[in-house]
Design a protein around this motif. Structure first.
Motif, PDB file in Angstrom:
ATOM      1  N   PRO A   1      28.795  14.302  19.786  1.00  0.00           N
ATOM      2  CA  PRO A   1      28.987  12.954  19.919  1.00  0.00           C
ATOM      3  C   PRO A   1      27.842  11.971  19.761  1.00  0.00           C
ATOM      4  CG  PRO A   1      30.070  14.005  21.629  1.00  0.00           C
ATOM      5  CD  PRO A   1      29.230  15.082  21.025  1.00  0.00           C
ATOM      6  N   PHE A   2      26.844  12.466  20.570  1.00  0.00           N
ATOM      7  CA  PHE A   2      25.538  11.600  20.389  1.00  0.00           C
ATOM      8  C   PHE A   2      24.286  12.008  19.680  1.00  0.00           C
ATOM      9  CE2 PHE A   2      28.149  12.228  24.462  1.00  0.00           C
ATOM     10  CZ  PHE A   2      28.551  10.640  24.551  1.00  0.00           C
ATOM     11  N   ALA A   3      24.565  13.141  18.784  1.00  0.00           N
ATOM     12  CA  ALA A   3      23.348  13.544  18.197  1.00  0.00           C
ATOM     13  C   ALA A   3      22.752  12.437  17.241  1.00  0.00           C
ATOM     14  CB  ALA A   3      23.813  14.745  17.018  1.00  0.00           C
ATOM     15  N   GLN A   4      23.310  11.709  16.533  1.00  0.00           N
ATOM     16  CA  GLN A   4      22.656  10.709  15.853  1.00  0.00           C
ATOM     17  C   GLN A   4      22.045   9.576  16.643  1.00  0.00           C
ATOM     18  OE1 GLN A   4      22.247  10.590  12.713  1.00  0.00           O
ATOM     19  NE2 GLN A   4      24.083  11.984  11.846  1.00  0.00           N
ATOM     20  N   ALA A   5      22.643   9.340  17.906  1.00  0.00           N
ATOM     21  CA  ALA A   5      22.231   8.178  18.940  1.00  0.00           C
ATOM     22  C   ALA A   5      20.858   8.882  19.499  1.00  0.00           C
ATOM     23  CB  ALA A   5      23.170   7.900  19.969  1.00  0.00           C
ATOM     24  N   PHE A   6      20.919  10.149  19.958  1.00  0.00           N
ATOM     25  CA  PHE A   6      19.539  10.479  20.511  1.00  0.00           C
ATOM     26  C   PHE A   6      18.584  10.779  19.427  1.00  0.00           C
ATOM     27  CE2 PHE A   6      22.460  13.608  23.683  1.00  0.00           C
ATOM     28  CZ  PHE A   6      22.359  12.332  24.440  1.00  0.00           C
ATOM     29  N   ALA A   7      18.922  11.132  18.375  1.00  0.00           N
ATOM     30  CA  ALA A   7      17.757  11.353  17.015  1.00  0.00           C
ATOM     31  C   ALA A   7      17.249   9.769  17.044  1.00  0.00           C
ATOM     32  CB  ALA A   7      18.477  11.817  15.823  1.00  0.00           C
ATOM     33  N   ALA A   8      18.047   8.593  16.909  1.00  0.00           N
ATOM     34  CA  ALA A   8      17.453   7.525  16.721  1.00  0.00           C
ATOM     35  C   ALA A   8      16.494   6.944  17.931  1.00  0.00           C
ATOM     36  CB  ALA A   8      18.698   6.205  16.571  1.00  0.00           C
ATOM     37  N   VAL A   9      17.048   7.192  19.195  1.00  0.00           N
ATOM     38  CA  VAL A   9      16.148   6.883  20.371  1.00  0.00           C
ATOM     39  C   VAL A   9      15.084   7.446  20.236  1.00  0.00           C
ATOM     40  CG1 VAL A   9      16.126   6.909  23.087  1.00  0.00           C
ATOM     41  CG2 VAL A   9      18.221   6.098  21.704  1.00  0.00           C
ATOM     42  N   ILE A  10      14.908   8.802  20.096  1.00  0.00           N
ATOM     43  CA  ILE A  10      13.624   9.564  20.009  1.00  0.00           C
ATOM     44  C   ILE A  10      12.878   9.117  18.987  1.00  0.00           C
ATOM     45  CG2 ILE A  10      12.693  11.904  19.765  1.00  0.00           C
ATOM     46  CD1 ILE A  10      15.002  13.108  21.015  1.00  0.00           C
ATOM     47  N   THR A  11      13.445   8.739  17.673  1.00  0.00           N
ATOM     48  CA  THR A  11      12.625   8.382  16.774  1.00  0.00           C
ATOM     49  C   THR A  11      11.788   7.011  16.993  1.00  0.00           C
ATOM     50  OG1 THR A  11      14.112   9.400  15.275  1.00  0.00           O
ATOM     51  CG2 THR A  11      12.407   7.725  14.116  1.00  0.00           C
TER      52      THR A  11
END
Length: 276
Positions: A149-159
């Motif tokens: 559910p949060f893979a894309q959001a985690f990736a955006a935050v880390i980026t």
């Protein structure tokens, strides 16, 4: 600093070209789409235009003269923008400015969004598949959390965090080795000098904070835009419009300030001649 074309122009274009190539290499290694779902459609153009409005309006409000007078944080953000404009953009011809903005928008989005954020999201999703197939202690204790559910959001935050960190390392102002100051005999003069130095140092530290912070927030915003649109063209357009408006506004302010300064100098010269 006035840029000396074509050397500086070629250098910057080379940097953004290298970022695009590096992003393509990362995508080829991870097996993801190097173009980030690029699809030249009217919807993507309209979405890019729409997403550009909020950050532009917010930053223009912060950079307003009245806000800058009241808030030291807004003053620090204004200093960051002015320093970037004077260092990299002041003195460019219009076509050079457009070329640099376009190259930075395309190069950075292909690198940070399509490659870095896309690769991180892919890694998180693969980790989720591993958890789904896991057995025994790993499955019982939940060592690896489900990221779906949060893979894309985690990736955006880390980026975004990575973008801000890289910008801090590359563009953060370096502290001077020494500061030249006049020798003052009076105690009050020394105290005033200490206050001036303290204020200067505080503004310098705030610039160190806000410079990468602005880049990180913009990267986070563009990352979530890419998640919503699933088309790299939308954040490219948003990035380009944002840079054009903000930098163009800053260049206009600098030009207007220098124009008024020249007018004031001419007025003073005229007054001196009339008195003599």
């Amino acid at each position: 600093m006035v840029l000396s074309p074509p050397f500086d122009l070629g250098k910057f274009l080379g940097i953004y070209g290298a970022m695009a190539l590096a992003g393509r290499f990362i995508c080829s290694m991870t097996g993801i789409d190097s173009m980030g779902g690029f699809n030249p459609s009217l919807d993507a153009i309209l979405e890019g235009l729409g997403y550009a409005a909020p950050p532009i309006m917010a930053l223009l409000f912060i950079l307003d003269d009245e806000v800058v007078k009241l808030s030291p944080h807004a003053r620090a953000i204004r200093d960051v923008e002015d320093e970037e404009i004077r260092s990299f953009f002041y003195g460019m011809s219009p076509w050079q400015f457009i070329l640099i903005v376009a190259a930075s928008s395309v190069g950075e989005e292909l690198f940070y969004r399509a490659a870095i954020q896309g690769a991180l999201a892919d890694i998180f999703l693969r980790g989720t598949n591993f958890v789904t197939d896991a057995r025994g202690i790993t499955a019982l204790t939940g060592v690896l959390p489900p990221f779906v559910p949060f893979a894309q959001a985690f990736a955006a935050v880390i980026t975004a965090a990575l973008t801000g960190s890289l910008y801090y390392v590359a563009a953060s102002p370096k502290d001077p080795t020494y500061v030249v100051a006049p020798v003052l005999q009076s105690r009050s003069g020394r105290e005033d000098l200490k206050k001036l130095f303290a204020a200067w140092y505080e503004r310098r530290q705030m610039k160190k904070i806000y410079s990468p912070l602005l880049e990180g927030l913009l990267a986070l915003y563009l990352g979530f835009e890419w998640i919503q649109t699933n088309n790299i063209l939308a954040p490219i357009i948003t990035h380009g419009i944002y840079s054009t408006v903000i930098l163009g506004h800053g260049l206009w302010k600098i030009h207007d300030h220098r124009r008024r300064l020249r007018q004031r100098v001419r007025q003073l010269k005229t007054e001196v001649k009339n008195k003599s």
